[in-house]
Design an enzyme around this catalytic site. Sequence first.
Site, PDB file in Angstrom:
ATOM      1  N   PRO A 110      25.096 -11.321  -2.219  1.00  0.00           N
ATOM      2  CA  PRO A 110      25.394 -10.606  -0.977  1.00  0.00           C
ATOM      3  C   PRO A 110      26.306  -9.397  -1.167  1.00  0.00           C
ATOM      4  CG  PRO A 110      26.812 -12.526  -1.157  1.00  0.00           C
ATOM      5  CD  PRO A 110      25.966 -12.492  -2.409  1.00  0.00           C
ATOM      6  N   ASP A 111      26.061  -8.374  -0.430  1.00  0.00           N
ATOM      7  CA  ASP A 111      27.046  -7.314  -0.288  1.00  0.00           C
ATOM      8  C   ASP A 111      28.242  -7.951   0.430  1.00  0.00           C
ATOM      9  OD1 ASP A 111      28.302  -4.900  -0.244  1.00  0.00           O
ATOM     10  OD2 ASP A 111      26.648  -3.809   0.681  1.00  0.00           O
ATOM     11  N   ALA A 112      29.404  -7.317   0.338  1.00  0.00           N
ATOM     12  CA  ALA A 112      30.620  -7.937   0.881  1.00  0.00           C
ATOM     13  C   ALA A 112      30.439  -8.345   2.338  1.00  0.00           C
ATOM     14  CB  ALA A 112      31.785  -6.970   0.755  1.00  0.00           C
ATOM     15  N   GLN A 137      33.343  -2.329  -1.331  1.00  0.00           N
ATOM     16  CA  GLN A 137      32.486  -2.308  -0.156  1.00  0.00           C
ATOM     17  C   GLN A 137      33.248  -2.398   1.157  1.00  0.00           C
ATOM     18  OE1 GLN A 137      29.728  -1.475   0.428  1.00  0.00           O
ATOM     19  NE2 GLN A 137      28.118  -2.282  -0.836  1.00  0.00           N
TER      20      GLN A 137
END
Length: 790
Positions: free
Chosen positions: A299-301, A223
């Site tokens: 969470p996304d990065a 990401q």
Amino acid sequence: MKHDLWLLAALYFSCAVKAEVASNYTDAILSSGTVKLGDWQDAYEKASTFVDSLSTSEKLSIITGGGGRNLSGIEMLDSSSNPINYYFVTAWPAPLAIAMTWDKNYIVEQGEALGAEFKGKGVNVGYGPTVQPLGRSPWGGRGAETYGPDSYFSGIMSGGLVQGMNKAGRVSGAKHFILNEQETNRQGSSGGMGGMGGGQDGPGGNSTGDSPGGTSPSNERRQVIGNTTSSSSEAYSVTIDDKAFHETYLATFYDTIRAGVGAVMCSMNRINDTYGCENQETLSKHLKTELGFVGFVSPDAGGQKTGIGSANAGLDYGSSSYWSNSTLGAGIANGSFTEARLNDMVIRNLMGYFKHGQDVSYPTHAGYTDAIDVRANHSLLARKFAQNSLALLKNTNNALPLTAAQRVISIFGTHAAPRIVGPNTALTVQSGVASTMDGHMSQIGGSAMSSAAYLVTPFQAFNERAAKDGFMLKWWLNNTVVTSSGSGMMVSDGTGTEISETTTGIAENSDACVVFINAWSGEGADRSELRNEEQDALVTAVADACNNTIVVVNTVGPRLLTQWDSHENVTAILYGGPLGQESGYAINDVLFGDVNPSGKLVHTLAKNESDYDSNTQISEESELVFSEGNFIDYKYFDQQNKTPAYPFGFGLSYTTFGYASNLSISSDSDKLATVYALGDLAVGGREDLWDIVATVATSVSNTGSVAGAEVAQLYVEFPAAADEPVRQLRGFQKVAIQPGQVTAVKFELRRRDLSIWDVSAQEWAVVRGEYKFWVGTNSRELGVSTTLSV
Ligand SMILES: *[C@@H]1O[C@H](CO)[C@@H](O)[C@H](O)[C@H]1NC(C)=O
Ligand SMILES: *[C@@H]1O[C@H](CO)[C@@H](O)[C@H](O)[C@H]1NC(C)=O
Ligand SMILES: *[C@@H]1O[C@H](CO)[C@@H](O)[C@H](O)[C@H]1NC(C)=O
Ligand SMILES: *[C@@H]1O[C@H](CO)[C@@H](O)[C@H](O)[C@H]1NC(C)=O
Ligand SMILES: *[C@@H]1O[C@H](CO)[C@@H](O)[C@H](O)[C@H]1NC(C)=O
Ligand SMILES: *[C@@H]1O[C@H](CO)[C@@H](O)[C@H](O)[C@H]1NC(C)=O
Ligand SMILES: *[C@@H]1O[C@H](CO)[C@@H](O)[C@H](O)[C@H]1NC(C)=O
Ligand SMILES: *[C@@H]1O[C@H](CO)[C@@H](O)[C@H](O)[C@H]1NC(C)=O
Ligand SMILES: *[C@@H]1O[C@H](CO)[C@@H](O)[C@H](O)[C@H]1NC(C)=O
Ligand SMILES: *[C@@H]1O[C@H](CO)[C@@H](O)[C@H](O)[C@H]1NC(C)=O
Ligand SMILES: *[C@@H]1O[C@H](CO)[C@@H](O)[C@H](O)[C@H]1NC(C)=O
Ligand SMILES: *[C@@H]1O[C@H](CO)[C@@H](O)[C@H](O)[C@H]1NC(C)=O
């Protein structure tokens, strides 16, 4: 009663945001009983019992990626293309390609096989499907990772993938929640207070995107790539009206949750100025209560910005640098956080684990390069899906399929042959990467990149077939057009095989010229063009010299064709997504008629780039307003009365199909008696949203001379009071039909398919009035219609 709850909640939120106090959206806590757990009940009980045995430090360990007691930790990994970075896995056709099959069975089949590969590597949670970006913008960099911009269609395909993965006993994770429709500025460049999710304890945002703390909660390993340096210090924020938010964007998540995802990844961007992973409104109110999601949010990065703030907002898995005894533990001590919510976080992390019996026996987590081969016979499936995903957009003079009559065939373009290096380099699409790939494009970049063990190119497949079938193969493996041989080179008089080493030299005297072109993008950067000058010039140069020019396009999103598609010598066009490891075979199988093409477009191809909605262009602004609402892709073209070059749902065959002139419809008036869905809140929203309320039926016949498959499509026009797009896809069925045969097709409409989001009632409503139904071969060729009065 339920309405009151929502009202209270709404009031509470507006205060919470303004006052920046710790929030406690208690309905989102599983133990509140707000959401009926259904077949997740058993998992909930096991997880609760386990959690009761844990100390606070063990709980903190589990929600930050570690183990506790006899749990060694939950392993998570991307994507829907393959278990990323692993050796000896199948490189599947990308989601855009699978989507183009319009085949509800194939997507389940792929999910099951892919799920088995994750399981074989000992990965507990696989992140897929990517349901958003939905594809609001044709310029979005990540379009090939998802199932196209129609939310009904994307929901069916995403839900199918989840069903398949569940069969394999692997936890499936949907992403990105929510409104993450462009790559540009998706991640702020520096800190800041990270939105207003109630987070008062965070020492400021940390959006470097590095895996923060302990194990890696940044599940999307890739990401962090791309042009994340942005002029704004915050990620972009999206605002959208509540109706379109539900009907176009929440809609696809409803399907994945109903199908049983155990994880949802929150997005990097902001929604209403609050970060996706700090957003109580989207996570606790919508996702966990309205949609009844019972798994965990991760969470996304770089998506997590605060400690207590993110935990109170609804994030369940995060970084130990934000979540420790000195933040969450101290929060419990001073009342800004609760033990009940901490327990809920741990339980949610374990719901999928227990649901799929991963506590009983699950393979040991393998290292990336371990020699564990999980591919079984999946190459056959990958080839089958790829073959059936290709859409035939033009076919004149019986150009296709190629036959023994073509004694000399030439192929053109870098896309026909391998890249110089490959296939497993880090295919990032960081700033500076071109919008086309110099070499065969069969996969996407970023967190859905392939870990191919090999790649079959068209060049390989054509050579094998030439050797077997006895035709002559010539090639020009470059996109640059050369019309005269340079000095010093032997100039040919064109006698026999001694032809000039030029593009036209190859094209002339061929019975068929196949030009290969591609478009490339992926996570981390958006698209800068929807067509390419150099590749268009190549097609035109070949067509000028060869009266049987066939163009093969593999693309990551809408790729415009009008520069040359009406050229008299362009006799056929085959269009598809990134096809995976069997790409060359799949294309070749269709070109030579071993397989009759049956793919259909999942996005609209405009005549001109300027025909797409300018509001959906990639924006550098920090505040994005999705003012087009529900009107994306074909819904925009219909609304504006613009004629596309190739409409949504379009695709030809080597045979022809006919539709019966009668449509029958039956409906369940009891189930349609109430305006609002009133069922209990369950996994996937109110239970009655999933009731079958009407059925439309007709038949399709194969009027040609070869067997083929047609995708019959159902479109609905809502009563004017519903304020909906002109027509919307609400059913599709792919049927294989022998020549001369007739096959029945049937479309079952769920209550939600006829519902709109009533903003004032805050419920799904079936508006009273007359509904009109069409069945046809694409969104612009709709034959017969029928109506239903509700
Ligand atoms: C949580 O919110 C409810 C209102 O929704 C309120 O009655 C209650 O006191 C709050 N609890 C805490 C601990 O703030
Ligand atoms: C409670 O503790 C947390 C974590 O140390 C701190 O951030 C927060 O300001 C405290 N809240 C109150 C009301 O004391
Ligand atoms: C932010 O990330 C940097 C680099 O990884 C790290 O040094 C710093 O401690 C982090 N800050 C927070 C608040 O986590
Ligand atoms: C990266 O983004 C910044 C800010 O949007 C822009 O100024 C810069 O040109 C971009 N760099 C590249 C190489 O695209
Ligand atoms: C954003 O805020 C507006 C105004 O409070 C609200 O109507 C809307 O529902 C919110 N949207 C989302 C996605 O939270
Ligand atoms: C955790 O934090 C609480 C509240 O600040 C404190 O009482 C307790 O001693 C801490 N526990 C550990 C193991 O540090
Ligand atoms: C730990 O072991 C107990 C007893 O065998 C079992 O019931 C429980 O499910 C296990 N927990 C996990 C997380 O595997
Ligand atoms: C692939 O293997 C599976 C499991 O062994 C088997 O059921 C299936 O028939 C095989 N498929 C093909 C096309 O050989
Ligand atoms: C294609 O041809 C051009 C012009 O001769 C050359 O510069 C380029 O390197 C070639 N590209 C490839 C991929 O061979
Ligand atoms: C079509 O191809 C033939 C060669 O077969 C060529 O003579 C003719 O000019 C081409 N047509 C166009 C419009 O370029
Ligand atoms: C295409 O050109 C070939 C000669 O290269 C010729 O034999 C053939 O008749 C032409 N076909 C058409 C449709 O013009
Ligand atoms: C596309 O639109 C632009 C601007 O409106 C126009 O200049 C151009 O000629 C159009 N191209 C085509 C192929 O229609």
